[in-house]
Write a protein that holds these residues in place. Sequence first.
Motif, PDB file in Angstrom:
ATOM      1  N   ARG A 238       0.698  -1.191  -0.051  1.00  0.00           N
ATOM      2  CA  ARG A 238      -0.099   0.003  -0.115  1.00  0.00           C
ATOM      3  C   ARG A 238       0.889   1.383   0.122  1.00  0.00           C
ATOM      4  O   ARG A 238       0.187   2.194  -0.813  1.00  0.00           O
ATOM      5  N   LEU A 239       2.029   1.317   0.590  1.00  0.00           N
ATOM      6  CA  LEU A 239       3.042   2.278   0.585  1.00  0.00           C
ATOM      7  C   LEU A 239       3.629   2.567  -0.704  1.00  0.00           C
ATOM      8  O   LEU A 239       4.192   3.617  -0.921  1.00  0.00           O
ATOM      9  N   LYS A 280      -7.758  -1.561   3.909  1.00  0.00           N
ATOM     10  CA  LYS A 280      -8.341  -0.813   2.791  1.00  0.00           C
ATOM     11  C   LYS A 280      -9.216   0.352   3.030  1.00  0.00           C
ATOM     12  O   LYS A 280      -9.466   1.324   2.039  1.00  0.00           O
ATOM     13  N   LEU A 281      -9.332   0.416   4.220  1.00  0.00           N
ATOM     14  CA  LEU A 281      -9.857   1.744   4.834  1.00  0.00           C
ATOM     15  C   LEU A 281      -8.972   2.814   4.884  1.00  0.00           C
ATOM     16  O   LEU A 281      -7.876   2.889   4.899  1.00  0.00           O
ATOM     17  N   LYS A 282      -9.629   4.199   4.977  1.00  0.00           N
ATOM     18  CA  LYS A 282      -8.705   5.415   5.087  1.00  0.00           C
ATOM     19  C   LYS A 282      -8.006   5.311   6.506  1.00  0.00           C
ATOM     20  O   LYS A 282      -8.658   4.924   7.599  1.00  0.00           O
ATOM     21  N   PRO A 283      -6.992   6.191   6.630  1.00  0.00           N
ATOM     22  CA  PRO A 283      -6.348   5.937   8.053  1.00  0.00           C
ATOM     23  C   PRO A 283      -7.044   6.367   9.009  1.00  0.00           C
ATOM     24  O   PRO A 283      -7.047   6.010  10.264  1.00  0.00           O
ATOM     25  N   ARG A 284      -8.007   7.505   8.872  1.00  0.00           N
ATOM     26  CA  ARG A 284      -8.877   7.800  10.164  1.00  0.00           C
ATOM     27  C   ARG A 284      -9.750   6.904  10.782  1.00  0.00           C
ATOM     28  O   ARG A 284      -9.979   6.591  11.640  1.00  0.00           O
ATOM     29  N   LYS A 285     -10.192   5.864   9.759  1.00  0.00           N
ATOM     30  CA  LYS A 285     -11.173   4.849  10.108  1.00  0.00           C
ATOM     31  C   LYS A 285     -10.359   3.964  10.757  1.00  0.00           C
ATOM     32  O   LYS A 285     -10.780   2.978  11.690  1.00  0.00           O
ATOM     33  N   GLN A 286      -9.152   3.521  10.187  1.00  0.00           N
ATOM     34  CA  GLN A 286      -8.131   2.538  10.847  1.00  0.00           C
ATOM     35  C   GLN A 286      -7.721   2.991  12.106  1.00  0.00           C
ATOM     36  O   GLN A 286      -7.929   2.132  13.191  1.00  0.00           O
ATOM     37  N   THR A 406      -1.533  12.476  14.516  1.00  0.00           N
ATOM     38  CA  THR A 406      -1.396  12.486  13.243  1.00  0.00           C
ATOM     39  C   THR A 406      -2.175  13.532  12.394  1.00  0.00           C
ATOM     40  O   THR A 406      -2.232  13.364  10.988  1.00  0.00           O
ATOM     41  N   ARG A 407      -2.758  14.515  13.041  1.00  0.00           N
ATOM     42  CA  ARG A 407      -3.832  15.163  12.289  1.00  0.00           C
ATOM     43  C   ARG A 407      -3.128  15.857  11.178  1.00  0.00           C
ATOM     44  O   ARG A 407      -3.646  16.267  10.096  1.00  0.00           O
ATOM     45  N   ASP A 413       2.806   9.047   5.632  1.00  0.00           N
ATOM     46  CA  ASP A 413       3.040   8.769   6.944  1.00  0.00           C
ATOM     47  C   ASP A 413       1.730   8.290   7.634  1.00  0.00           C
ATOM     48  O   ASP A 413       1.799   7.393   8.475  1.00  0.00           O
ATOM     49  N   LYS A 414       0.904   9.039   7.442  1.00  0.00           N
ATOM     50  CA  LYS A 414      -0.701   8.235   8.104  1.00  0.00           C
ATOM     51  C   LYS A 414      -0.697   6.976   7.808  1.00  0.00           C
ATOM     52  O   LYS A 414      -1.084   6.106   8.471  1.00  0.00           O
ATOM     53  N   HIS A 415      -0.531   6.531   6.300  1.00  0.00           N
ATOM     54  CA  HIS A 415      -0.662   5.165   6.118  1.00  0.00           C
ATOM     55  C   HIS A 415       0.206   4.492   6.756  1.00  0.00           C
ATOM     56  O   HIS A 415      -0.074   3.295   7.009  1.00  0.00           O
TER      57      HIS A 415
END
Length: 470
Positions: A238-239, A280-286, A406-407, A413-415
């Motif tokens: 993914r990275l 598969k989700l966005k970092p915020r949901k992770q 991580t805002r 870096d978020k991923h």
Amino acid sequence: MVDFEKYGYIAPIVLFLWFPFVIYLFSSRKVVKAAAQSVIWGMMFLPEAVELDLPVLPPLNKYHLTAIAVLLCIKWKAPERIRAARFGRGYDWFILIAIFAAIFITTSYNDDRLVYGTYKVSVIEPFLKYDSVVFSFGVFFSIMVPYWIGRATIRSSQDMIVFLRVFVTGAMVYTIPILWELKMSPRLHADLYGYASRSDWFQNIRAGGWRPTVFMGHGLVVAFFMCIAFVSSLLLKRLGLKRMLGMPMWLVTAVLFVFLILCKSSGPLAYALFAWLVLKLKPRKQFWLVAFLASLVLSYPVTRMTDFFPTKLILETAETIFGKDRMESQQFRFDNEDMLLTKGSEKFFFGWGGFGRDRVYAAEDGRDMTVQDGWWIMIFGQQGFVGFICIFAVLLLPLFRLKKKTRKFARFDKHLIAGVALIAGLCAVNTLPNMSFPNIHMIFVAGLSVLLKTTKKSCVIAAKTSTVKV
């Protein structure tokens, strides 16, 4: 020092030779890669069970000795990393509290002689000051040293990617002995070192065939090792990493997943499928899901003691999905937890200490009636609720701070942080039914806590293959 009659000479010699080999690794390559290879290869190939028994110190196994060697070599080759990861700040205080509580408080509550049985008697001597020092050193070597290594080794996103790549490469190499044991039976450890890593052979049989153990203590450890390697490969893909070991990344992940299935352990397989969906989700949901995993682990002792945890639902689900054998295995774990929880609640705050005082013994013949599968119940029984909170605070607190810290981080870096946090969360959840993932769990958590503090918030990093090159 070493029981040569029990373990022979090959295993102790290999264990002693590991020190000069670690020195060679650090002298021939970069510090991060050398540290990662030392920790991961040590877990993969060094002999199980054999221990170095020295005065004052606890018995030192392959995980302790590897951690000590790596820490000393980092001090030798990169003292600036040790200075940056200086001891005695932040989450270190939780570990220090656990150590001092073990020395001064747990000892004072366990200075009595325990006698179990009638016609056959088991006796456990009082927990003395000397024993408390040995016990606290065990906490230091098992938790503080690998945590310190992780904080000194993982100082940037690039360092974490190197660690992930070494992990995935090691797992790909491990497919060869796994394949051999699937055909020939789990006997590589006995063939090479002269003794089996465990005595209960039936644990090596699953689904009408063999469950590989290679050079680890149990087939579950091998399966969880392959699970985390699979999740790491998904994260690297993914990275932006396109190829590894001359293969496209999709093929690497596919191979690791196939061998995870061949390890025949339903728990690690379920973790892997869960992680595949979460990544598969966005970092915020992770971040929310990882925080939920951390909450589950942190609240587990209380929910189990109050019968709020849905054990019945889990057993029914396990029987429906995996069959009666898996349900009975989980029932066995819950039954043992119930006995150990009852015993642990007698000394709720500071525990029974080590040396088997926390276990349950038969009233007639004094035999040990329990099996400690979960790492959390061992910590709770030996160090009480205070020890559990202190140690698991180190493992879990970074997972609750992900969204806030991580805002302003760049997308790459978020991923990366979301993926590493997911791995740390899976390692934490795995401590409920099983023992901890030695050294590596602490390194992931320590590295994550460093990344949350040191990652440049204003730096925009493109997710290209060049980003993840070693």
